[in-house]
Design a protein around this motif. Structure first.
Motif, mmCIF file in Angstrom:
data_model
loop_
_atom_site.group_PDB
_atom_site.id
_atom_site.type_symbol
_atom_site.label_atom_id
_atom_site.label_comp_id
_atom_site.label_asym_id
_atom_site.label_seq_id
_atom_site.Cartn_x
_atom_site.Cartn_y
_atom_site.Cartn_z
ATOM 1 N N ASN A 128 8.350 1.135 -7.770
ATOM 2 C CA ASN A 128 7.327 2.119 -8.135
ATOM 3 C C ASN A 128 6.455 2.492 -6.924
ATOM 4 O O ASN A 128 5.340 2.027 -6.760
ATOM 5 C CB ASN A 128 6.474 1.507 -9.275
ATOM 6 N N LYS A 129 7.011 3.355 -6.056
ATOM 7 C CA LYS A 129 6.322 3.698 -4.804
ATOM 8 C C LYS A 129 4.992 4.384 -5.057
ATOM 9 O O LYS A 129 4.068 4.281 -4.260
ATOM 10 C CB LYS A 129 7.219 4.568 -3.916
ATOM 11 N N GLU A 130 4.882 5.107 -6.197
ATOM 12 C CA GLU A 130 3.639 5.830 -6.478
ATOM 13 C C GLU A 130 2.440 4.874 -6.540
ATOM 14 O O GLU A 130 1.332 5.249 -6.156
ATOM 15 C CB GLU A 130 3.765 6.609 -7.795
ATOM 16 N N ILE A 153 12.070 -2.390 -2.934
ATOM 17 C CA ILE A 153 13.336 -2.012 -3.577
ATOM 18 C C ILE A 153 13.793 -0.634 -3.098
ATOM 19 O O ILE A 153 14.982 -0.376 -3.015
ATOM 20 C CB ILE A 153 13.155 -1.999 -5.117
ATOM 21 N N ASP A 154 12.860 0.244 -2.774
ATOM 22 C CA ASP A 154 13.236 1.544 -2.221
ATOM 23 C C ASP A 154 14.244 1.262 -1.102
ATOM 24 O O ASP A 154 13.982 0.415 -0.238
ATOM 25 C CB ASP A 154 11.969 2.227 -1.662
ATOM 26 N N SER A 155 15.398 1.945 -1.129
ATOM 27 C CA SER A 155 16.494 1.550 -0.238
ATOM 28 C C SER A 155 16.079 1.597 1.236
ATOM 29 O O SER A 155 16.471 0.728 2.021
ATOM 30 C CB SER A 155 17.711 2.441 -0.473
ATOM 31 N N GLU A 156 15.257 2.599 1.601
ATOM 32 C CA GLU A 156 14.838 2.731 2.995
ATOM 33 C C GLU A 156 13.965 1.550 3.409
ATOM 34 O O GLU A 156 14.131 0.977 4.487
ATOM 35 C CB GLU A 156 14.035 4.025 3.197
ATOM 36 N N HIS A 157 13.025 1.198 2.557
ATOM 37 C CA HIS A 157 12.070 0.135 2.895
ATOM 38 C C HIS A 157 12.729 -1.224 2.839
ATOM 39 O O HIS A 157 12.409 -2.116 3.604
ATOM 40 C CB HIS A 157 10.861 0.234 1.966
ATOM 41 N N MET A 225 9.386 15.606 -1.102
ATOM 42 C CA MET A 225 8.155 14.836 -1.310
ATOM 43 C C MET A 225 8.491 13.361 -1.432
ATOM 44 O O MET A 225 7.692 12.498 -1.056
ATOM 45 C CB MET A 225 7.417 15.322 -2.569
ATOM 46 N N ASN A 226 9.700 13.055 -1.919
ATOM 47 C CA ASN A 226 10.085 11.647 -1.990
ATOM 48 C C ASN A 226 9.972 11.000 -0.611
ATOM 49 O O ASN A 226 9.441 9.900 -0.476
ATOM 50 C CB ASN A 226 11.514 11.524 -2.540
ATOM 51 N N LYS A 227 10.448 11.700 0.421
ATOM 52 C CA LYS A 227 10.372 11.120 1.772
ATOM 53 C C LYS A 227 8.923 11.041 2.227
ATOM 54 O O LYS A 227 8.518 10.103 2.911
ATOM 55 C CB LYS A 227 11.221 11.944 2.740
ATOM 56 N N GLY A 228 8.122 12.040 1.839
ATOM 57 C CA GLY A 228 6.702 12.002 2.170
ATOM 58 C C GLY A 228 6.027 10.781 1.553
ATOM 59 O O GLY A 228 5.276 10.059 2.220
ATOM 60 N N LEU A 229 6.302 10.532 0.258
ATOM 61 C CA LEU A 229 5.734 9.348 -0.403
ATOM 62 C C LEU A 229 6.234 8.088 0.299
ATOM 63 O O LEU A 229 5.489 7.112 0.459
ATOM 64 C CB LEU A 229 6.126 9.318 -1.888
ATOM 65 N N GLU A 230 7.477 8.122 0.761
ATOM 66 C CA GLU A 230 8.044 6.938 1.432
ATOM 67 C C GLU A 230 7.413 6.689 2.792
ATOM 68 O O GLU A 230 7.348 5.544 3.243
ATOM 69 C CB GLU A 230 9.560 7.087 1.555
ATOM 70 N N VAL A 231 6.983 7.754 3.484
ATOM 71 C CA VAL A 231 6.262 7.570 4.761
ATOM 72 C C VAL A 231 4.976 6.789 4.484
ATOM 73 O O VAL A 231 4.647 5.817 5.173
ATOM 74 C CB VAL A 231 5.950 8.935 5.419
HETATM 75 MG MG MG Z 1 14.159 5.871 -1.192
#
Ligand code: MG
Ligand code: NAD
Length: 397
Positions: A128-130, A153-157, A225-231
């Protein structure tokens, strides 16, 4: 610990991440047991999951749904007790029996129970990145204070976590890390003519080329925006400033992200795009277990491509960097405006290409202030939803 098994609560069990989590659980009945499963309104799916995993508790939002689930479970001879509402979410996330919590509710609704798990010192598996975007400073403070173990859990992180040296949580200063390279697929509209973005339908936006995901994150991937939230998520998880986090378009989604070091080394994590890899990694950490994921075949993949992001096509990316630089409640405002804009798009009340304008105008309308308490974060969230809702009504579909 219970009979040597780790007991897990899955918040958002009926969603895409929840289902993948239960798939990993089912592969390892000797290692994991289920304490609680929660869902918003999907009674049928939660019923099936309760029969399969026999949790002590299940949670639904509305009492009529909870009553119906309880009577079906009773008739089926399943002893699961059904609880109701958001207070119950926080209870099953922080109960003393629980070892780990999968935080997989989508959006701001996940913040309170995820924070409850962090406060209670659990192993928090964060999808839950939000939650982190809204209240990064408060969240990381709770984790440090309780000694909770926070695993992305976000694959990038998750990839970055795997590529960083042990003990990075104490600070990256002496580790030689120079940059994080956050990979992005570019979503379904990377090559679509710009003028046709106005005609994008929810079905088109939810058809991601590489990943099968919930509808909200699928639209976020299409706008980037997903990538923005991930930054923003990476900033809080790894303690790097905005200019230390670079987005790289990588259409194959095989490299899940990279860490760049002072000596010129770049360490990457690769795999097939399947969320069961980061889920199994975090559940078994520091051990490795079978996740049911097909082995990577580099000969089949043959090539890996990289491009710079196109900021004209994806204005949401710059908006997220802007919110991160502004700090305070700005990321919570960004997140709330995005949730309203995406929800409106999915309901047919806003054109796809107007999503960025709603978010930008909401950021402009709300004066940035510090995010020192959860009350201030929720106040900003509420205000941003009001402003964004008004903007959507003004723009129309
Ligand atoms: Mg991701
Ligand atoms: P989803 O829409 O498939 O599932 C969401 C889950 O949350 C469902 O179980 C739903 O019942 C529950 N839920 C929704 N609203 C709720 C509310 N108001 N109160 C209580 N429960 C509620 O979403 P998903 O794709 O599984 O994503 C979940 C989270 O994981 C998101 O934050 C997303 O950004 C993140 N994430 C997902 C993926 C992916 O591959 N799906 C990858 C990385 C990160």
């Amino acid at each position: 610990m219970n009979h040597g098994k780790n007991l897990i609560t899955v918040l958002g069990a009926t969603g895409s991440i929840g289902v993948s989590t239960l798939d990993v659980v089912a592969r390892h009945p000797d290692l994991f047991g289920v304490f609680a499963l929660t869902a918003h309104r999907q009674v049928d799916k939660l019923f099936e999951q309760c029969l399969a995993h026999r949790p002590a508790y299940a949670v639904l939002e509305r009492s009529e749904d909870a009553l119906s689930l309880q009577s079906r479970l009773d008739s089926a001879g399943c002893c699961t007790e059904v609880l109701i509402g958001s207070a119950a979410l926080a209870e099953v996330a922080s109960a003393p029996e629980v070892d780990m919590v999968m935080a997989a509710i989508v959006g701001a609704a996940g913040l309170v129970p995820t924070l409850a798990a962090a406060r209670a010192g659990k192993r928090v598996l964060l999808a839950n990145k939000e939650a982190l975007v809204m209240s990064g400073a408060l969240f990381m403070h709770e984790v440090a204070a309780s000694g909770a173990v926070l695993l992305p859990i976000d694959s990038e992180h998750n990839a970055i976590f795997q590529a960083l040296p042990a003990g990075f949580q104490r600070g990256l200063h002496d580790s030689g890390v120079t940059r994080i390279l956050l990979t992005a697929s570019g979503g379904p509209f990377r090559r679509m003519p710009l003028e046709t973005l106005a005609e994008v339908t929810p079905e088109m936006a939810c058809a991601h080329p590489n990943w099968v995901m919930g509808r909200k994150i699928s639209v976020d991937s299409a706008t980037m925006m997903n990538k923005g939230l991930e930054v923003i998520e990476a900033h809080w998880l790894f303690g790097l400033p905005a200019n230390g986090i670079e987005v790289v378009i990588h259409p194959q989604s095989v490299i899940h992200s990279m860490v760049s070091y002072a000596d010129g080394s770049v360490i990457a994590q690769l795999g097939n795009p399947d969320m069961r890899t980061p889920i199994a990694h975090a559940m078994a950490y520091p051990h490795r277990i079978d996740a049911g994921v097909r082995a990577l075949d580099l000969f089949e993949i043959a090539r890996l491509d990289f491009e710079r992001p196109d900021h004209d096509r994806f204005p949401c990316l710059a908006l997220a960097y802007r919110a991160l630089e502004e700090g305070g409640v700005a990321p919570a405002v960004l997140n709330a405006a995005n949730e309203v804009a995406v929800g409106s798009f999915l309901d047919g009340a806003l054109r796809f290409d107007r999503i960025p304008a709603v978010i930008a105008d909401t950021l402009d309308a709300i004066t940035p202030r510090a995010a020192d308490s959860l009350e201030l974060v929720f106040e900003a969230d509420r205000k941003a939803r009001e402003v964004a809702g008004g903007l959507v009504r003004g723009l129309g579909a």
